[in-house]
Design a protein around this motif. Structure first.
Motif, PDB file in Angstrom:
ATOM      1  N   THR A   1     -91.035  61.413  -4.144  1.00  0.00           N
ATOM      2  CA  THR A   1     -92.187  61.972  -3.398  1.00  0.00           C
ATOM      3  C   THR A   1     -92.604  60.771  -2.942  1.00  0.00           C
ATOM      4  O   THR A   1     -92.234  59.423  -3.583  1.00  0.00           O
ATOM      5  CB  THR A   1     -92.942  62.355  -4.642  1.00  0.00           C
ATOM      6  N   TYR A   2     -93.421  60.590  -1.775  1.00  0.00           N
ATOM      7  CA  TYR A   2     -93.740  59.343  -0.848  1.00  0.00           C
ATOM      8  C   TYR A   2     -95.357  59.465  -0.759  1.00  0.00           C
ATOM      9  O   TYR A   2     -95.862  60.472  -0.659  1.00  0.00           O
ATOM     10  CB  TYR A   2     -92.951  59.349   0.212  1.00  0.00           C
ATOM     11  N   HIS A   3     -95.994  58.358  -0.598  1.00  0.00           N
ATOM     12  CA  HIS A   3     -97.232  58.157  -0.428  1.00  0.00           C
ATOM     13  C   HIS A   3     -97.489  56.770   0.280  1.00  0.00           C
ATOM     14  O   HIS A   3     -96.645  55.824   0.040  1.00  0.00           O
ATOM     15  CB  HIS A   3     -98.290  58.452  -1.390  1.00  0.00           C
ATOM     16  N   THR A   4     -98.666  56.656   0.876  1.00  0.00           N
ATOM     17  CA  THR A   4     -98.695  55.696   1.820  1.00  0.00           C
ATOM     18  C   THR A   4    -100.493  55.632   2.482  1.00  0.00           C
ATOM     19  O   THR A   4    -100.938  56.813   2.581  1.00  0.00           O
ATOM     20  CB  THR A   4     -97.949  55.560   3.111  1.00  0.00           C
ATOM     21  N   LEU A   5    -100.805  54.490   2.621  1.00  0.00           N
ATOM     22  CA  LEU A   5    -102.245  54.569   3.418  1.00  0.00           C
ATOM     23  C   LEU A   5    -102.082  54.497   4.821  1.00  0.00           C
ATOM     24  O   LEU A   5    -103.198  54.854   5.386  1.00  0.00           O
ATOM     25  CB  LEU A   5    -102.795  52.966   3.091  1.00  0.00           C
ATOM     26  N   SER A   6    -100.861  54.604   5.274  1.00  0.00           N
ATOM     27  CA  SER A   6    -100.583  54.558   6.809  1.00  0.00           C
ATOM     28  C   SER A   6    -100.625  56.186   7.235  1.00  0.00           C
ATOM     29  O   SER A   6     -99.670  56.700   6.967  1.00  0.00           O
ATOM     30  CB  SER A   6     -99.319  53.953   7.265  1.00  0.00           C
ATOM     31  N   ARG A   7    -101.545  56.561   8.139  1.00  0.00           N
ATOM     32  CA  ARG A   7    -101.636  57.892   8.591  1.00  0.00           C
ATOM     33  C   ARG A   7    -100.259  58.010   9.534  1.00  0.00           C
ATOM     34  O   ARG A   7     -99.573  59.047   9.508  1.00  0.00           O
ATOM     35  CB  ARG A   7    -102.839  57.948   9.320  1.00  0.00           C
ATOM     36  N   GLU A   8     -99.958  57.033  10.041  1.00  0.00           N
ATOM     37  CA  GLU A   8     -98.759  57.008  10.948  1.00  0.00           C
ATOM     38  C   GLU A   8     -97.313  57.255  10.285  1.00  0.00           C
ATOM     39  O   GLU A   8     -96.612  58.046  10.708  1.00  0.00           O
ATOM     40  CB  GLU A   8     -98.607  55.495  11.970  1.00  0.00           C
ATOM     41  N   VAL A   9     -97.431  56.697   9.083  1.00  0.00           N
ATOM     42  CA  VAL A   9     -96.067  56.779   8.285  1.00  0.00           C
ATOM     43  C   VAL A   9     -96.153  58.139   7.746  1.00  0.00           C
ATOM     44  O   VAL A   9     -95.159  58.761   7.908  1.00  0.00           O
ATOM     45  CB  VAL A   9     -96.040  55.445   7.289  1.00  0.00           C
ATOM     46  N   VAL A  10     -97.195  58.576   7.267  1.00  0.00           N
ATOM     47  CA  VAL A  10     -97.245  60.075   7.052  1.00  0.00           C
ATOM     48  C   VAL A  10     -96.780  61.020   7.829  1.00  0.00           C
ATOM     49  O   VAL A  10     -95.924  61.808   7.805  1.00  0.00           O
ATOM     50  CB  VAL A  10     -98.552  60.568   6.422  1.00  0.00           C
ATOM     51  N   GLU A  11     -97.335  61.020   9.091  1.00  0.00           N
ATOM     52  CA  GLU A  11     -97.011  61.838  10.275  1.00  0.00           C
ATOM     53  C   GLU A  11     -95.583  61.697  10.571  1.00  0.00           C
ATOM     54  O   GLU A  11     -94.754  62.627  10.863  1.00  0.00           O
ATOM     55  CB  GLU A  11     -97.909  61.517  11.472  1.00  0.00           C
ATOM     56  N   GLU A  12     -94.856  60.556  10.645  1.00  0.00           N
ATOM     57  CA  GLU A  12     -93.892  60.215  11.050  1.00  0.00           C
ATOM     58  C   GLU A  12     -92.720  60.889  10.038  1.00  0.00           C
ATOM     59  O   GLU A  12     -91.475  61.395  10.436  1.00  0.00           O
ATOM     60  CB  GLU A  12     -93.253  58.703  11.119  1.00  0.00           C
ATOM     61  N   LEU A  13     -92.889  60.495   8.711  1.00  0.00           N
ATOM     62  CA  LEU A  13     -92.145  61.140   7.635  1.00  0.00           C
ATOM     63  C   LEU A  13     -92.134  62.591   7.674  1.00  0.00           C
ATOM     64  O   LEU A  13     -91.065  63.334   7.607  1.00  0.00           O
ATOM     65  CB  LEU A  13     -92.699  60.784   6.180  1.00  0.00           C
ATOM     66  N   LYS A  14     -93.212  63.344   7.899  1.00  0.00           N
ATOM     67  CA  LYS A  14     -93.323  64.775   8.123  1.00  0.00           C
ATOM     68  C   LYS A  14     -92.616  65.482   9.058  1.00  0.00           C
ATOM     69  O   LYS A  14     -92.062  66.288   9.345  1.00  0.00           O
ATOM     70  CB  LYS A  14     -94.549  65.490   8.011  1.00  0.00           C
TER      71      LYS A  14
ATOM     72  N   ARG B   1     -85.188  53.773   8.987  1.00  0.00           N
ATOM     73  CA  ARG B   1     -84.244  52.781   8.191  1.00  0.00           C
ATOM     74  C   ARG B   1     -84.522  53.343   6.607  1.00  0.00           C
ATOM     75  O   ARG B   1     -83.445  53.230   5.975  1.00  0.00           O
ATOM     76  CB  ARG B   1     -84.663  51.235   8.498  1.00  0.00           C
ATOM     77  N   LEU B   2     -85.691  53.506   6.351  1.00  0.00           N
ATOM     78  CA  LEU B   2     -85.921  53.742   4.938  1.00  0.00           C
ATOM     79  C   LEU B   2     -85.210  55.106   4.603  1.00  0.00           C
ATOM     80  O   LEU B   2     -84.368  55.150   3.504  1.00  0.00           O
ATOM     81  CB  LEU B   2     -87.472  54.028   4.769  1.00  0.00           C
ATOM     82  N   LEU B   3     -85.145  56.141   5.476  1.00  0.00           N
ATOM     83  CA  LEU B   3     -84.723  57.524   5.273  1.00  0.00           C
ATOM     84  C   LEU B   3     -83.147  57.215   5.242  1.00  0.00           C
ATOM     85  O   LEU B   3     -82.396  57.998   4.566  1.00  0.00           O
ATOM     86  CB  LEU B   3     -85.078  58.454   6.258  1.00  0.00           C
ATOM     87  N   ALA B   4     -82.605  56.417   6.002  1.00  0.00           N
ATOM     88  CA  ALA B   4     -80.978  56.155   5.943  1.00  0.00           C
ATOM     89  C   ALA B   4     -80.779  55.625   4.625  1.00  0.00           C
ATOM     90  O   ALA B   4     -79.764  56.017   3.895  1.00  0.00           O
ATOM     91  CB  ALA B   4     -80.735  55.189   7.249  1.00  0.00           C
TER      92      ALA B   4
ATOM     93  N   LYS C   1     -95.695  50.629   1.567  1.00  0.00           N
ATOM     94  CA  LYS C   1     -96.659  49.658   1.787  1.00  0.00           C
ATOM     95  C   LYS C   1     -96.618  48.957   3.177  1.00  0.00           C
ATOM     96  O   LYS C   1     -95.513  48.258   3.405  1.00  0.00           O
ATOM     97  CB  LYS C   1     -96.810  48.749   0.667  1.00  0.00           C
ATOM     98  N   LEU C   2     -97.238  49.061   4.322  1.00  0.00           N
ATOM     99  CA  LEU C   2     -97.413  47.953   5.479  1.00  0.00           C
ATOM    100  C   LEU C   2     -98.008  46.808   5.255  1.00  0.00           C
ATOM    101  O   LEU C   2     -99.014  46.861   4.511  1.00  0.00           O
ATOM    102  CB  LEU C   2     -97.801  48.766   6.532  1.00  0.00           C
ATOM    103  N   HIS C   3     -97.163  45.787   5.843  1.00  0.00           N
ATOM    104  CA  HIS C   3     -97.961  44.575   5.937  1.00  0.00           C
ATOM    105  C   HIS C   3     -98.163  43.861   7.125  1.00  0.00           C
ATOM    106  O   HIS C   3     -98.761  43.045   7.362  1.00  0.00           O
ATOM    107  CB  HIS C   3     -97.006  43.484   5.159  1.00  0.00           C
ATOM    108  N   GLY C   4     -97.766  44.748   8.366  1.00  0.00           N
ATOM    109  CA  GLY C   4     -98.166  44.464   9.531  1.00  0.00           C
ATOM    110  C   GLY C   4     -96.821  43.820  10.490  1.00  0.00           C
ATOM    111  O   GLY C   4     -96.876  43.747  11.524  1.00  0.00           O
ATOM    112  N   GLY C   5     -95.915  43.342   9.573  1.00  0.00           N
ATOM    113  CA  GLY C   5     -94.612  42.900  10.499  1.00  0.00           C
ATOM    114  C   GLY C   5     -93.657  43.556  10.470  1.00  0.00           C
ATOM    115  O   GLY C   5     -92.417  43.273  10.751  1.00  0.00           O
ATOM    116  N   GLU C   6     -93.920  45.066  10.141  1.00  0.00           N
ATOM    117  CA  GLU C   6     -92.681  45.962  10.317  1.00  0.00           C
ATOM    118  C   GLU C   6     -92.069  46.393  11.687  1.00  0.00           C
ATOM    119  O   GLU C   6     -92.778  46.200  12.622  1.00  0.00           O
ATOM    120  CB  GLU C   6     -93.167  47.395   9.701  1.00  0.00           C
ATOM    121  N   THR C   7     -90.816  46.615  11.649  1.00  0.00           N
ATOM    122  CA  THR C   7     -90.229  47.030  12.773  1.00  0.00           C
ATOM    123  C   THR C   7     -90.661  48.586  13.147  1.00  0.00           C
ATOM    124  O   THR C   7     -90.848  49.138  12.112  1.00  0.00           O
ATOM    125  CB  THR C   7     -88.478  46.956  12.761  1.00  0.00           C
ATOM    126  N   PRO C   8     -90.637  48.830  14.411  1.00  0.00           N
ATOM    127  CA  PRO C   8     -90.930  50.381  14.784  1.00  0.00           C
ATOM    128  C   PRO C   8     -90.149  51.344  14.017  1.00  0.00           C
ATOM    129  O   PRO C   8     -90.505  52.339  13.894  1.00  0.00           O
ATOM    130  CB  PRO C   8     -90.973  50.472  16.288  1.00  0.00           C
TER     131      PRO C   8
END
Length: 175
Positions: free
Chosen positions: A56-69, A41-44, A29-36
């Motif tokens: 398994t992962y899910h998110t409302l953020s298309r950007e996070v989906v794309e970056e994870l994959k 960092r999560l994967l680490a 879940k993103l709140h807007g104040g995340e670091t890039p």
């Protein structure tokens, strides 16, 4: 004394999930104040605990989906659709999560045709669980995993349900 419930850290939660042998559906879940570097960092943290590929992962953020994959093509990632949708999104996800209000057989067929699994949330009513589990979707997210497991067992006894549906449901009991 001052009795405050302590919110467990992600590390503590992961260790508990390992002890209980409960693979997790992790919502990012993103709140807007995340670091890039949120996703690396999560994967680490997940890598250190050795759970990255079992979760398994899910998110409302298309950007996070794309970056994870992009960083981990092998992990299973879902895109949570906001309520107003105009058809199946074009996103590099393995599954799409839709709210019950957004469910339609037509949407699910289109999503399947595009290669996505479909998971519905939040399904807490037993009759609705049975409906969705009878091959209407690939999985459900529920706040009542006990009810879901009982319904799933009944249906499996009736039909010999496909393993993939059972797997999707057990992965999708989110807390």
């Amino acid at each position: 004394g001052n009795m405050e419930a302590k919110i467990p850290s992600l590390e503590e939660w992961i260790q508990l999930s390992i002890q209980l042998n409960l693979p997790q559906l992790l919502e990012i879940k993103l709140h807007g104040g995340e670091t890039p570097d949120l996703v690396p960092r999560l994967l680490a943290v997940l890598d250190r605990a050795g759970v990255t590929e079992s979760y398994t992962y899910h998110t409302l953020s298309r950007e996070v989906v794309e970056e994870l994959k992009r960083l981990r093509p092998q992990v299973v990632v879902g895109f949570i659709m906001p309520i107003n949708f105009g058809g199946v999104p074009d996103v590099n996800a393995d599954f799409i999560v839709i709210e019950q209000q957004s469910f339609s057989t037509r949407f699910v067929r289109q999503a399947w045709a595009a290669g996505y699994n479909v998971i519905v949330w939040t399904v807490d009513d037993e009759q609705q669980m049975r409906y969705y589990m009878n091959d209407a979707v690939d999985g459900i997210i529920t706040d009542r995993p006990d009810t879901g497991i009982a319904a799933r067992t009944d249906i499996a006894d009736d039909k010999g349900l496909a393993g993939r549906l059972s797997d999707a449901i057990s992965r999708s009991a989110s807390f």
